[in-house]
Design a protein around this motif. Structure first.
Motif, PDB file in Angstrom:
ATOM      1  N   VAL A  53       0.856  -1.206  -0.058  1.00  0.00           N
ATOM      2  CA  VAL A  53      -0.057   0.001  -0.024  1.00  0.00           C
ATOM      3  C   VAL A  53       0.751   1.359   0.059  1.00  0.00           C
ATOM      4  O   VAL A  53       0.633   2.194  -0.618  1.00  0.00           O
ATOM      5  CB  VAL A  53      -1.088  -0.097   1.342  1.00  0.00           C
ATOM      6  N   ARG A  54       1.929   1.205   0.784  1.00  0.00           N
ATOM      7  CA  ARG A  54       2.876   2.516   0.747  1.00  0.00           C
ATOM      8  C   ARG A  54       3.294   2.613  -0.672  1.00  0.00           C
ATOM      9  O   ARG A  54       3.355   3.808  -0.917  1.00  0.00           O
ATOM     10  CB  ARG A  54       3.995   1.918   1.973  1.00  0.00           C
ATOM     11  N   ALA A  57       0.496   4.043  -3.011  1.00  0.00           N
ATOM     12  CA  ALA A  57      -0.388   5.267  -2.542  1.00  0.00           C
ATOM     13  C   ALA A  57      -0.637   6.198  -3.742  1.00  0.00           C
ATOM     14  O   ALA A  57      -1.527   6.813  -3.605  1.00  0.00           O
ATOM     15  CB  ALA A  57       0.218   5.748  -1.297  1.00  0.00           C
ATOM     16  N   LEU A  63      -7.705   6.345  -1.170  1.00  0.00           N
ATOM     17  CA  LEU A  63      -7.093   5.224  -0.563  1.00  0.00           C
ATOM     18  C   LEU A  63      -7.467   5.401   0.930  1.00  0.00           C
ATOM     19  O   LEU A  63      -7.522   6.333   1.804  1.00  0.00           O
ATOM     20  CB  LEU A  63      -5.525   5.379  -0.240  1.00  0.00           C
ATOM     21  N   VAL A 170       2.406   7.354   3.448  1.00  0.00           N
ATOM     22  CA  VAL A 170       1.384   7.254   2.512  1.00  0.00           C
ATOM     23  C   VAL A 170       0.900   8.423   2.168  1.00  0.00           C
ATOM     24  O   VAL A 170       0.648   8.915   0.958  1.00  0.00           O
ATOM     25  CB  VAL A 170       0.105   6.464   3.245  1.00  0.00           C
ATOM     26  N   SER A 174       1.298   9.846  -1.614  1.00  0.00           N
ATOM     27  CA  SER A 174       0.035  10.322  -2.103  1.00  0.00           C
ATOM     28  C   SER A 174      -0.016  11.292  -3.176  1.00  0.00           C
ATOM     29  O   SER A 174      -0.797  11.418  -4.109  1.00  0.00           O
ATOM     30  CB  SER A 174      -1.250  10.256  -1.285  1.00  0.00           C
TER      31      SER A 174
END
Length: 208
Positions: A53-54, A57, A63, A170, A174
């Motif tokens: 996920v990191r 992102a 998210l 994140v 992002s």
């Protein structure tokens, strides 16, 4: 603080009944039990899910706010629960996270932390910190938080640090001004603190 019970290490280190995690490998297993069994702070699959996920992102708007597909969430959960971290050097090889949208993996991560049978921040400390916000200065609040964290078990502090660093990464990756550390932290609040409202309205059962 007045009207507060004495906070002792014995109370903070008390584990829920073993029946709550009997037959489970990952989801619902207390952090201390998992660490004592495997020597790891978090399950390998959860650690790698955080990393996935990191790294992704920046590709996903919304998210942790947009839900993943339930059938895929259930499938990924089953894969993680079935994996034997003691005999798996890399859960990335066993679980193909690339087959899932980051939204799905993010939901599974959130479910893992929410299903821990104990709060990362115990109810006694949560009550104390909530009351401090009402009457203490910002400097006193920060000092109280530092002292409170010293009382936590080592594995809990390590996990809290992991979560905070994850949320920061994140937010940075992002590239979206709407995804801040603060907004992401709000999403994780139920996974870390027992709800202050629930504490005042529930006598026996801990609610998230």
């Amino acid at each position: 603080m007045h009207n507060h019970d004495t906070i002792t290490l014995a109370k903070l280190n008390k584990l829920p009944k073993p029946t709550t995690w009997k037959g489970k490998r990952v989801f619902g297993v207390p952090l201390r039990i998992y660490q004592q069994t495997t020597g790891q702070i978090l399950p390998v699959a959860i650690t790698n899910a955080l990393q996935y996920v990191r790294m992704n992102a920046g590709k996903c708007e919304g998210l942790f706010r947009k839900p993943g597909v339930k059938s895929k969430i259930d499938r990924l959960r089953s894969q993680i629960e079935a994996i034997d971290d003691l005999h798996s050097e890399s859960s990335l090889e066993a679980i193909k996270f690339d087959e899932y949208q980051p939204f799905v993996v993010a939901d599974v991560i959130r479910q893992y932390f929410r299903e821990l049978p104990e709060c990362l921040i115990p109810p006694s400390i949560t009550r104390l910190l909530c009351d401090l916000i009402k009457c203490a200065t910002q400097e006193e609040q920060l000092l109280a938080i530092r002292y409170a964290f010293l009382l936590l078990p080592d594995e809990t502090r390590d996990v809290l640090e992991t979560i905070l660093r994850f949320l920061l990464d994140v937010s940075i990756r992002s590239g979206n001004s709407q995804i801040t550390c603060r907004s992401l932290a709000r999403i994780f609040v139920p996974s870390v603190f027992q709800s202050y409202h629930d504490m005042h309205n529930t006598s026996s059962k801990v609610l998230w």
